[in-house]
Scaffold this motif. Structure first.
Motif, PDB file in Angstrom:
ATOM      1  N   ALA A  84       0.847  -1.194   0.000  1.00  0.00           N
ATOM      2  CA  ALA A  84       0.000   0.000   0.000  1.00  0.00           C
ATOM      3  C   ALA A  84       0.889   1.253   0.000  1.00  0.00           C
ATOM      4  O   ALA A  84       0.490   2.308  -0.492  1.00  0.00           O
ATOM      5  CB  ALA A  84      -0.910   0.002   1.222  1.00  0.00           C
ATOM      6  N   LYS A  85       2.102   1.094   0.515  1.00  0.00           N
ATOM      7  CA  LYS A  85       3.067   2.192   0.568  1.00  0.00           C
ATOM      8  C   LYS A  85       4.458   1.601   0.796  1.00  0.00           C
ATOM      9  O   LYS A  85       4.600   0.545   1.407  1.00  0.00           O
ATOM     10  CB  LYS A  85       2.703   3.136   1.713  1.00  0.00           C
ATOM     11  N   LYS A  86       5.465   2.298   0.287  1.00  0.00           N
ATOM     12  CA  LYS A  86       6.867   1.893   0.453  1.00  0.00           C
ATOM     13  C   LYS A  86       7.117   0.462  -0.002  1.00  0.00           C
ATOM     14  O   LYS A  86       7.272  -0.432   0.837  1.00  0.00           O
ATOM     15  CB  LYS A  86       7.318   2.102   1.905  1.00  0.00           C
ATOM     16  N   LYS A  88       5.420   2.643  -3.314  1.00  0.00           N
ATOM     17  CA  LYS A  88       4.091   3.054  -3.781  1.00  0.00           C
ATOM     18  C   LYS A  88       3.626   2.074  -4.858  1.00  0.00           C
ATOM     19  O   LYS A  88       4.423   1.619  -5.680  1.00  0.00           O
ATOM     20  CB  LYS A  88       4.205   4.469  -4.364  1.00  0.00           C
ATOM     21  N   LYS A 114       1.403  -3.939   4.035  1.00  0.00           N
ATOM     22  CA  LYS A 114       1.944  -2.738   4.692  1.00  0.00           C
ATOM     23  C   LYS A 114       0.855  -1.681   4.907  1.00  0.00           C
ATOM     24  O   LYS A 114       1.102  -0.484   4.764  1.00  0.00           O
ATOM     25  CB  LYS A 114       3.106  -2.140   3.886  1.00  0.00           C
ATOM     26  N   LYS A 115      -0.345  -2.145   5.236  1.00  0.00           N
ATOM     27  CA  LYS A 115      -1.440  -1.192   5.436  1.00  0.00           C
ATOM     28  C   LYS A 115      -1.176  -0.276   6.633  1.00  0.00           C
ATOM     29  O   LYS A 115      -1.724   0.817   6.713  1.00  0.00           O
ATOM     30  CB  LYS A 115      -2.772  -1.921   5.608  1.00  0.00           C
ATOM     31  N   LEU A 117       1.383   1.374   7.084  1.00  0.00           N
ATOM     32  CA  LEU A 117       2.161   2.538   6.640  1.00  0.00           C
ATOM     33  C   LEU A 117       1.314   3.562   5.881  1.00  0.00           C
ATOM     34  O   LEU A 117       1.761   4.675   5.635  1.00  0.00           O
ATOM     35  CB  LEU A 117       3.320   2.097   5.737  1.00  0.00           C
ATOM     36  N   ALA A 118       0.098   3.174   5.503  1.00  0.00           N
ATOM     37  CA  ALA A 118      -0.739   4.045   4.669  1.00  0.00           C
ATOM     38  C   ALA A 118      -1.821   4.724   5.498  1.00  0.00           C
ATOM     39  O   ALA A 118      -2.256   4.213   6.534  1.00  0.00           O
ATOM     40  CB  ALA A 118      -1.370   3.238   3.542  1.00  0.00           C
ATOM     41  N   LYS A 119      -2.269   5.879   5.012  1.00  0.00           N
ATOM     42  CA  LYS A 119      -3.371   6.587   5.656  1.00  0.00           C
ATOM     43  C   LYS A 119      -4.696   5.966   5.223  1.00  0.00           C
ATOM     44  O   LYS A 119      -4.799   5.355   4.175  1.00  0.00           O
ATOM     45  CB  LYS A 119      -3.341   8.072   5.269  1.00  0.00           C
ATOM     46  N   GLU A 122      -5.859   6.754   1.757  1.00  0.00           N
ATOM     47  CA  GLU A 122      -5.123   6.040   0.707  1.00  0.00           C
ATOM     48  C   GLU A 122      -5.655   4.618   0.545  1.00  0.00           C
ATOM     49  O   GLU A 122      -5.794   4.116  -0.577  1.00  0.00           O
ATOM     50  CB  GLU A 122      -3.625   6.011   1.048  1.00  0.00           C
ATOM     51  N   HIS A 193      13.456   2.235  -2.954  1.00  0.00           N
ATOM     52  CA  HIS A 193      12.247   1.537  -2.501  1.00  0.00           C
ATOM     53  C   HIS A 193      11.865   0.376  -3.401  1.00  0.00           C
ATOM     54  O   HIS A 193      10.715   0.168  -3.723  1.00  0.00           O
ATOM     55  CB  HIS A 193      11.074   2.516  -2.381  1.00  0.00           C
TER      56      HIS A 193
END
Length: 291
Positions: A84-86, A88, A114-115, A117-119, A122, A193
């Motif tokens: 979900a992030k890192k 992207k 990786k939820k 790490l995300a808002k 997002e 990344h």
């Protein structure tokens, strides 16, 4: 004796029979028939050495399906894992994977790792984009063990392809599902990344009897040479409800006037990310056909 091929390396095939694994060679008959055993094949074997667990493949049983990428047989579904992030999410790569699996009639579950790490906003955007195109979407954090039970339920009693680019946490997920798999977890480069490749070959891992996960090497690109440009829109299912509003039969939804799909796009009914990926893939195939 019947078993299932779980790994094939350099002409040797590991075949699981009950709780035992036999290292087998394929008989010359397959080569003569131009048939290659695949990971996931149900096969018949003859035992050559019970003590050293060695045998020969003598027969490949009928396949329910055969995948080209990854090369495997008898697959029930695919779980495509992106972060979900890192890093992207690479939406274009994800859409290419969905196309590739759908062309082979394999149901796909979209998994975002990786939820943590995300808002929330997002995560909601990701869910909207991919549920609207007809795929189940799940969010997990393999590092924290969050969402793993849902994945276990989804793979129960099935053979599942687990795929995605490097660095998104596939190996971490596999280690959660089956600690005995003991897969190497690759660090993601802080600079770019992107993950280091940690899975070197396609291998079936038995989570429990009857439940297998096919772990595949991480991919960074997918070629779509097997597609014709005219069929690409068929794999963007969210276009279908609006195609009857197009003025022209066989509208490509790229440059034509009075296009129902482009109208739905402007009204926010179709994801702009998905639409732009569609145009990108369509144009790529159009350009290739010129050569």
């Amino acid at each position: 004796m019947q078993g299932k091929i779980i790994k094939g390396v350099a002409g040797f095939y590991d075949v699981v029979v009950g709780e035992n694994i036999y290292r087998c060679r394929a008989k010359g008959i397959f080569r003569n028939q131009n048939v290659k055993p695949l990971v996931g094949d149900w096969v018949e074997i003859e035992i050559l050495d019970e003590k050293d667990m060695e045998g020969n493949l003598t027969k490949i049983l009928s396949r329910s399906n055969e995948l080209i990428r990854p090369a495997a047989a008898n697959v029930d579904q695919a779980i495509v894992v992106f972060a979900a992030k890192k890093p992207k999410p690479n939406y274009n790569l994800l859409d290419r994977f969905l196309m590739t699996m759908e062309k082979q009639d394999i149901p796909v579950i979209v998994c975002f790792n990786k939820k943590d790490l995300a808002k929330e906003k997002e995560l909601e955007q990701l869910e909207t984009i991919y549920e609207n195109c007809g795929h189940q979407v799940v969010f997990i954090s393999a590092r924290e063990g969050n969402g793993i039970d849902e994945i276990r339920d989804l793979i129960q009693g099935k053979t599942t392809v687990l795929a995605g680019p490097s660095g998104v946490g596939k190996s971490s997920l596999m280690n959660q599902l089956n600690p005995d798999a003991n897969m190497q977890v690759g660090a993601v480069s802080e600079k770019i990344h992107r993950g280091r490749h940690t899975t070197r070959h396609t291998e079936l891992i038995m989570i429990e009897e009857g439940t297998f996960v096919l772990d595949t090497p991480g991919f960074s690109s997918l070629f779509i040479d097997s597609f014709e440009k005219e069929e690409v829109k068929d794999y963007f299912r969210e276009f279908a409800p609006y195609e009857e509003q197009c003025r022209f039969l066989g509208c490509s939804h790229t440059h034509e006037p009075d296009c129902g799909v482009k109208k739905a796009l402007e009204e926010g009914k179709i994801s702009r990310i998905r639409y732009e990926n569609y145009v990108n893939i369509y144009q790529e195939l159009k350009e290739k056909r010129k050569w």
